[in-house]
Design an enzyme around this catalytic site. Structure first.
Site, PDB file in Angstrom:
ATOM      1  N   LEU A 124       4.139  -1.310   5.536  1.00 14.19           N
ATOM      2  CA  LEU A 124       4.067   0.140   5.701  1.00 14.19           C
ATOM      3  C   LEU A 124       2.658   0.543   5.299  1.00 14.19           C
ATOM      4  CD1 LEU A 124       7.466   1.472   4.281  1.00 14.19           C
ATOM      5  CD2 LEU A 124       6.718   1.473   6.660  1.00 14.19           C
ATOM      6  N   ASP A 125       1.991   1.310   6.149  1.00 13.18           N
ATOM      7  CA  ASP A 125       0.602   1.653   5.857  1.00 13.18           C
ATOM      8  C   ASP A 125       0.496   2.605   4.673  1.00 13.18           C
ATOM      9  OD1 ASP A 125       1.151   4.226   6.836  1.00 13.18           O
ATOM     10  OD2 ASP A 125       0.590   3.667   8.863  1.00 13.18           O
ATOM     11  N   LEU A 126      -0.721   2.937   4.331  1.00 11.81           N
ATOM     12  CA  LEU A 126      -0.992   3.715   3.125  1.00 11.81           C
ATOM     13  C   LEU A 126      -0.272   5.053   3.118  1.00 11.81           C
ATOM     14  CD1 LEU A 126      -2.771   3.882   0.505  1.00 11.81           C
ATOM     15  CD2 LEU A 126      -4.470   5.061   1.909  1.00 11.81           C
TER      16      LEU A 126
END
Length: 430
Positions: A124-126
């Site tokens: 999951l990205d930032l």
């Protein structure tokens, strides 16, 4: 060929023995041990960080036999433990990696103590949040990540822009963005709030591929700007009521029932209860509930809002439940018994057995006009009449000898009150 007395494999490095059951590939062994996925192990081997019996490997085509000493970065890798899986509610602002070159906080630094070495299932990205699966089995992580397994992921996206459901349905055939082909994606428009310049939308997205930033890029291709992305489920595992930053282990029985086809039979967990369990206090549960409400708002979960607004329906002929009185509602105070006190006028005590006058309240007292000493004189006379020898007007009687037909108060001493009886009834006995 160089002879290595510590190596039990009679075949040279890079040569497969061709026999079944004699060790396993080094990438698979490290993946089962929870070091990394097979792909990442191959990268570690290329970087010269993996060694067997003190010899650095240059190719992953090597088998590990029982008794071999396998090291990564000089640290001995232990035997593989049974597969374990964890659900983690990732907050915004964490990077899904073990080490970040830019020094940003990572998911694994934020995990609570007491957990084994874990790797993530996908990323999951930032700026994304929601469910992130963690496991100690690299082979299991790889199996859940690959699009070949067809595991469905479900997201909740908030985006700015204007779009119709018909246009979103075109994403079911896949789309190509910047030369990258993305597979079929199902998008459902749940809520649209019109603004002066742009609409605020909530969209549920379901896909089975999971490429890097796929949801954001695909929605941007149809004119939408995603400003919030929440992963609600990954395969059979859902975010549910998991609090922000909270981690929970999946039970061994669930792993055997749901993921047996993706795990080596020798690596399947046994038992029924998870090993990691944190008992929460009531204050912690309330705090997590507040954080969860801030992260997953009612707009992000419309089904929760609808369930809260729904009222019970009663069919015709059914008796509706009666409203119960609140247990905290105070009943009106009951009138207490009158308190007989001293005569405020004369400062004398009332006679024994005397009753207070009506309307006297808590500080009831008797008139002192018809009393002398402790015996009421002139109790049988009307108001305004003088009792013999008293010199004062007696009180208005309340006995059968008076106009109201009630008897005068009894005297505990047995003495009959002075003065003639009135002819309305029988006087008190002495």
């Amino acid at each position: 060929m160089i002879h290595d007395p510590l190596r039990t494999d009679p075949h040279p490095e890079g040569q497969d023995s061709g026999e079944q059951g004699q060790g396993e590939r080094v990438a698979k062994a490290l993946a089962r041990a929870g070091v990394a996925s097979r792909r990442d192990v191959e990268r570690l081997i290329e970087a010269g960080r993996v060694a067997i019996n003190g010899r650095t490997l240059t190719t992953p085509a090597v088998k590990v036999e029982p008794g071999d000493i396998l090291t990564v970065d000089g640290e001995v890798v232990g035997e593989a433990e049974p597969a374990r899986l964890f659900r983690y509610h990732k907050p915004v602002g964490l990077v899904t990696t073990h080490k970040d070159p830019q020094g940003r906080p990572t998911v694994f630094e934020a995990l609570p103590p007491g957990l084994p070495r874990l790797i993530s299932v996908g990323r999951l990205d930032l700026n994304s949040e929601g469910l992130l699966l963690l496991t100690n089995d690299g082979e299991l992580a790889r199996a859940l990540e690959t699009p070949k397994t067809g595991i469905v992921r479900r997201y909740r996206a908030r985006a700015h822009g204007r779009i119709t459901q018909d246009k979103l349905d075109t994403l079911k055939d896949g789309v190509t963005v910047d030369g990258v082909r993305y597979g079929a994606l199902e998008a459902k428009l749940d809520k649209a709030k019109e603004g002066p310049s742009v609409a605020n939308l909530w969209i549920t997205v379901t896909l089975a591929e999971g490429k890097n930033r796929e949801v954001r890029k695909v929605l941007e291709s149809v004119g939408l700007k995603v400003n919030r992305l929440i992963r609600l489920s990954y395969g059979p595992f859902a975010l549910g009521t998991l609090g922000v930053g909270e981690v929970e282990e999946v039970g061994p029985r669930v792993i055997r029932e749901q993921l047996a086809e993706h795990i080596d039979p020798d690596n399947l967990p046994k038992g029924d209860r998870p090993q990691y369990y944190v008992k929460k206090s009531a204050a912690a549960k309330r705090r997590e509930a507040g954080l969860r409400d801030q992260s997953l708002t009612r707009e992000a979960q419309p089904e929760v809002a609808e369930a809260r607004k729904a009222k019970p329906e009663y069919k015709s002929g059914w008796a509706k439940p009666k409203k119960k009185a609140s247990p905290h509602r105070k009943a009106p105070p009951k009138p207490g018994p009158a308190v007989i006190g001293p005569d405020p006028v004369a400062g004398r005590q009332p006679p024994r057995g005397a009753k207070p006058q009506a309307g006297a309240g808590k500080a009831a007292s008797f008139k002192s006009g018809g009393f002398k000493g402790s015996s009421p004189k002139g109790a049988g006379f009307k108001g305004g009449a003088k009792a013999p020898g008293s010199g004062r007007a007696g009180p208005r009687p309340s006995g059968p000898g008076g106009p109201n037909g009630s008897s005068p108060p009894r005297q505990s001493s047995g003495a009959r009150p002075s003065g003639p009886r009135s002819g309305g009834g029988r006087g008190p006995r002495g």
